[in-house]
Design a protein around this motif. Structure first.
Motif: not given
Length: 180
Positions: A66, A5-6, A12, A8-9, A77, A105, A64
């Motif tokens: 992270q 999972k990164y 999404w 910067n999403r 997060t 990530w 968000w």
């Protein structure tokens, strides 16, 4: 296989318009990577219910943060509402954190902790961790690592000594300055 999972999403789809920033922090209190994702415009808000509390975690104007601590088995997060108030801290237990050309990530180990601003702490997805062990997605060593990390973090949170939570507003403010 573990999910990567990164921060910067990038995939999404809910976020229509976004701003993001990354930074590296190397201090006595925190060493690792940071990402900040500002959801300027979303397709629809998203909420989760914990007990009787419904918490909106993403909507227009939400941010968000992270935190990917170096050499740690967790990532945090922090979800802020449009007014800059924390709505929750979501702590992913992970195998490792890293960075590549797409950004920081973490490799998710299924088990999560959720800390609400009032101090309520929720252990989430223990069933997913059990299922991953049963289906041989992970071995006993990784299963034990996930629980050991969660127990360590729960202890630090209860003692109010978990630095990523204590630094969340500071890190958010630091990265927001790069938006301007």
């Amino acid at each position: 296989m573990l999910k990567r999972k990164y921060g910067n999403r990038p995939d999404w789809q809910r976020i229509i318009t976004r701003k993001s920033a990354t930074a590296i922090e190397d201090t006595d209190r925190f060493r690792g990577d940071l990402t900040l994702l500002h959801a300027v415009k979303v397709t629809a808000p998203a909420s989760f219910t914990y007990g009787e509390k419904e918490i909106c975690i993403i909507d227009d104007g939400y941010t968000w943060l992270q935190q990917f601590p170096a050499d740690a088995n967790h990532s945090v997060t922090t979800m802020f509402d449009a007014d800059g108030n924390v709505v929750q801290w979501y702590i992913d237990i992970c195998l490792s954190n890293g960075k590549d050309e797409q950004g920081p990530w973490m490799d998710d180990l299924f088990l999560d902790l959720i800390l609400l601003p009032g101090g309520e702490l929720i252990v989430k997805d223990a069933d997913e961790l059990d299922e991953a062990l049963d289906n041989q997605v992970i071995d006993q060593k990784l299963y034990d690592l996930a629980w050991k990390e969660a127990e360590t973090l729960i202890d630090l949170i209860k003692k109010e000594r978990f630095e990523p939570v204590r630094l969340s507003y500071y890190h958010k403010d630091k990265l927001e300055k790069t938006f301007r």
